[in-house]
Structures are given as structure tokens and as C-alpha cells.
Design a protein around this motif. Structure first.
Motif: not given
Length: 359
Positions: A241-266
Motif C-alpha cells: 500500500y505504501e508503494e502504491e499510494v505513498g502513505v501508510t494506513y491510517q488504521g487496520i481493522i481485524l474482523s474476528a467474526a470467524a475466530v472461534s478460539f485464540v490462545d495466549t501466544t496470539a
């Protein structure tokens, strides 16, 4: 060897029982089947019996004859077979083996599901699904070929092992998909009071990607074996994205709707990621969390998500849960920062004019 025999006996017996349960519309429990087979084999072991298991061909014949109860399928059939063998054994001795084979083939004909492979083949040719979703036909063909070549027990065992390997690969290498919202025909904007937008794969023709915001979804559990691959995917997307646009992202959003389990390492890796993004002025949020995984995200990461926002936006972080909520938060935050920068520039310009009235 004994463990392998026990496994094959249970797999073949449960597969046959499950087949007829699905056909007749009732449920069976694998644990109950395991206990029943275990007790039967324990009793048979003290009397020198062979391993007890379901008779696939006999079960097919009983189902074709209309038998519905355990009494008819087991005790009555055993009594009839024993009586006929005792009385007509001399006559049965002269029956050709081909006739007996025809009885077995006719009884087992109800166990075949060749129409199933047609549906699996249609699914495998559908380009809408990734290759991981289209591997069922490979499992079916492998199980069928191995059953013909090695036998029923070995064929079932090979199919189960192949299926487990595919499941393990999918868990370790989950699908990570960039999302875009499905825009209406008249506008692409979204007001806070509007109905929540539908977020779909960004490769779809009617998907629109939010400017400066990366929304993505991971399809599967998030744990020590796959969290680093997600991190590498994010790094690649950020560089691209930075190579294409020249700037970095303003924000990143993870949709966890399909995440049924998460451990402490993650969780620890996500903590480091949020801190790293916050140090670079990039907001990172987790949306659509649910169940125990959602509680893990909220309890361990919500306080860190507030690090990258101004103090007057922390309450909005706590009240946000969906992708649209966090998109609006990122936009509001970026708008306020741009206004402050514009105000600072104007103030500096006025100071310069005051000090240099001739100019």
C-alpha cells in the motif's frame, strides 16, 4: 496392532451406523457407540471371540427388509441364521458361492453414494471457493480407490488420515482475506445512523475498499501456529500500500467474526503489533469478536487499542464493536488531527506575517 484394530473397528462401525442414521433421520452418539463396542469386545475377549464390529452387508440387508429395531437387526437375525444353518446346512453346502456373493452385493448396494461425488465435483469446479474448500472430492476419490485396492478397513483409515491432514493444514494456514464493503448503487458513503454495511471479499466486483483503512478477516482459530503468518501478511499489505499510494494506513481493522478460539501466544503477538502500530501512528482495532475469543480480545487488548487515539476518543473505542464503528472512529480521529494541523499551520503563518509586516 491392537490399537489399530480397535480404531478400524470403531471407524467402520460408526461410519455404517451414521450412514443409516442420516438416511432414516435419527441421531446417534459416537461416545455411546464407542462404549457399546468396547463392552462387547471386552466380553468377547474372555470367550475367544473375534473383534466385534458392525456387519455392513448384513446391515444393508436388514435395512432393505424393513427392520427398524435392535432386536430385529441383531437377536432375531442371529436366531434365524443359527436355526437355518443348523437345519439346512447340508442344503446350503451346495449353493454356489456366486449366489451368496449376489446376496452380499445386493445388501451392500445401499451403502454406495455415487451421487455424492457428483455434488462434490460441482463444488470442486466452482471458482468462488478456494482450493481448501474444494478438497472433499479428493478425499472421496482417495477413499474409494483405496477401498477397492486395499479393502474397506484400510480405505476408511486412509480417507480419515487424509481428511485430518487437510484439516490440520487449514488450521495452521487459515485464509486471510482483505474486505471491502458492498456499496449501494447510488452512493459509497456511510453515515453513522445508516444500516450496517455488508463486508465482502475485496476481489468481488461490487466491493469498495475504504481509503487508508485496511479491513481483513482471518477464517479460523488464531493461535501460536498461525499468528505469525497473519503478521507477515499484514507486513506485505502495508508495504504494498505504501508503494502504491505513498502513505501508510491510517488504521487496520481485524474482523474476528470467524475466530472461534485464540490462545495466549496470539494475544501476546497482537499486543506487540498494537504497540508497534501505535508508535507509527496507525490505529489497530479488533471488531466483531464473540464468545470466549471476544472476551479475550476485550480484556487483554482494548486498553492497548486506546494508545493510538487521542484521549477524547477513548470512550468511542470502548463503545465500538463492529467494523463500521471502528471505520467511523478512524475517520473522525483523522479528521480531528488534520484540523489541528491546519490550525497550527495558520497560526504559524500569522506569526510570520506579524514579524514581517512588509511582506
Amino acid at each position: 496392532a491392537a490399537a489399530l484394530v480397535a480404531l478400524v473397528v470403531f471407524l467402520s462401525s460408526f461410519a455404517g451406523a451414521k450412514k443409516f442414521a442420516m438416511k432414516d433421520g435419527y441421531q446417534i452418539k459416537a461416545f455411546n457407540e464407542l462404549i457399546a463396542l468396547g463392552l462387547a469386545n471386552c466380553a468377547g475377549a474372555f470367550n475367544g471371540a473375534v473383534p466385534t464390529q458392525i456387519g455392513l452387508s448384513r446391515m444393508g440387508i436388514a435395512h432393505q427388509a424393513g427392520i427398524k429395531s435392535q432386536l430385529g437387526a441383531n437377536i432375531l437375525v442371529a436366531a434365524v441364521v443359527a436355526g437355518i444353518t443348523a437345519v439346512f446346512s447340508k442344503d446350503l453346502y451346495n449353493v454356489p458361492k456366486c449366489a451368496l456373493n449376489c446376496i452380499i452385493v445386493n445388501g451392500a448396494s445401499h451403502l454406495t453414494e455415487f451421487e455424492e461425488v457428483v455434488e462434490l465435483w460441482k463444488l470442486a469446479k466452482n471458482p468462488k471457493y478456494n482450493w481448501k474448500c474444494r478438497m472433499d472430492v479428493v478425499v472421496w476419490i482417495t477413499g474409494f480407490a483405496c477401498t477397492l485396492y486395499f479393502g474397506a478397513f484400510q480405505g476408511i483409515l486412509i480417507a480419515v488420515v487424509l481428511s485430518l491432514c487437510l484439516i490440520l493444514y487449514q488450521v495452521v494456514n487459515p485464509e486471510v482475506t482483505e474486505l471491502g464493503f458492498k456499496a449501494s448503487t447510488d452512493h459509497h458513503t456511510h453515515a453513522p445512523d445508516d444500516r450496517a454495511r455488508k463486508w465482502i471479499n475485496c476481489t468481488s466486483k461490487d466491493a469498495v475498499v475504504e481509503d487508508g483503512i485496511l479491513v481483513y478477516r482471518i477464517e479460523g482459530p488464531l493461535f501460536y501456529a498461525n499468528v505469525e503468518s497473519m503478521q507477515e501478511w499484514l507486513d506485505e499489505r502495508e508495504v504494498q500500500y505504501e508503494e502504491e499510494v505513498g502513505v501508510t494506513y491510517q488504521g487496520i481493522i481485524l474482523s474476528a467474526a470467524a475466530v472461534s478460539f485464540v490462545d495466549t501466544t496470539a494475544i501476546r503477538v497482537l499486543e506487540d503489533m498494537i504497540k508497534s502500530y501505535a508508535a507509527r501512528g496507525i490505529m489497530f482495532f479488533i471488531a466483531n469478536g464473540y464468545g470466549s475469543a471476544g472476551r479475550m480480545f476485550t480484556d487483554n487488548l482494548e486498553a492497548l487499542e486506546e494508545l493510538a487515539v487521542k484521549p477524547d476518543f477513548k470512550k468511542q473505542v470502548q463503545n465500538s464493536s463492529t467494523i463500521d464503528d471502528f471505520v467511523q472512529l478512524i475517520k473522525d480521529h483523522a479528521c480531528k488531527i488534520s484540523k489541528r494541523k491546519s490550525l497550527v499551520i495558520r497560526c504559524k503563518s500569522r506569526t510570520y506575517d506579524t514579524e514581517n509586516p512588509e511582506k
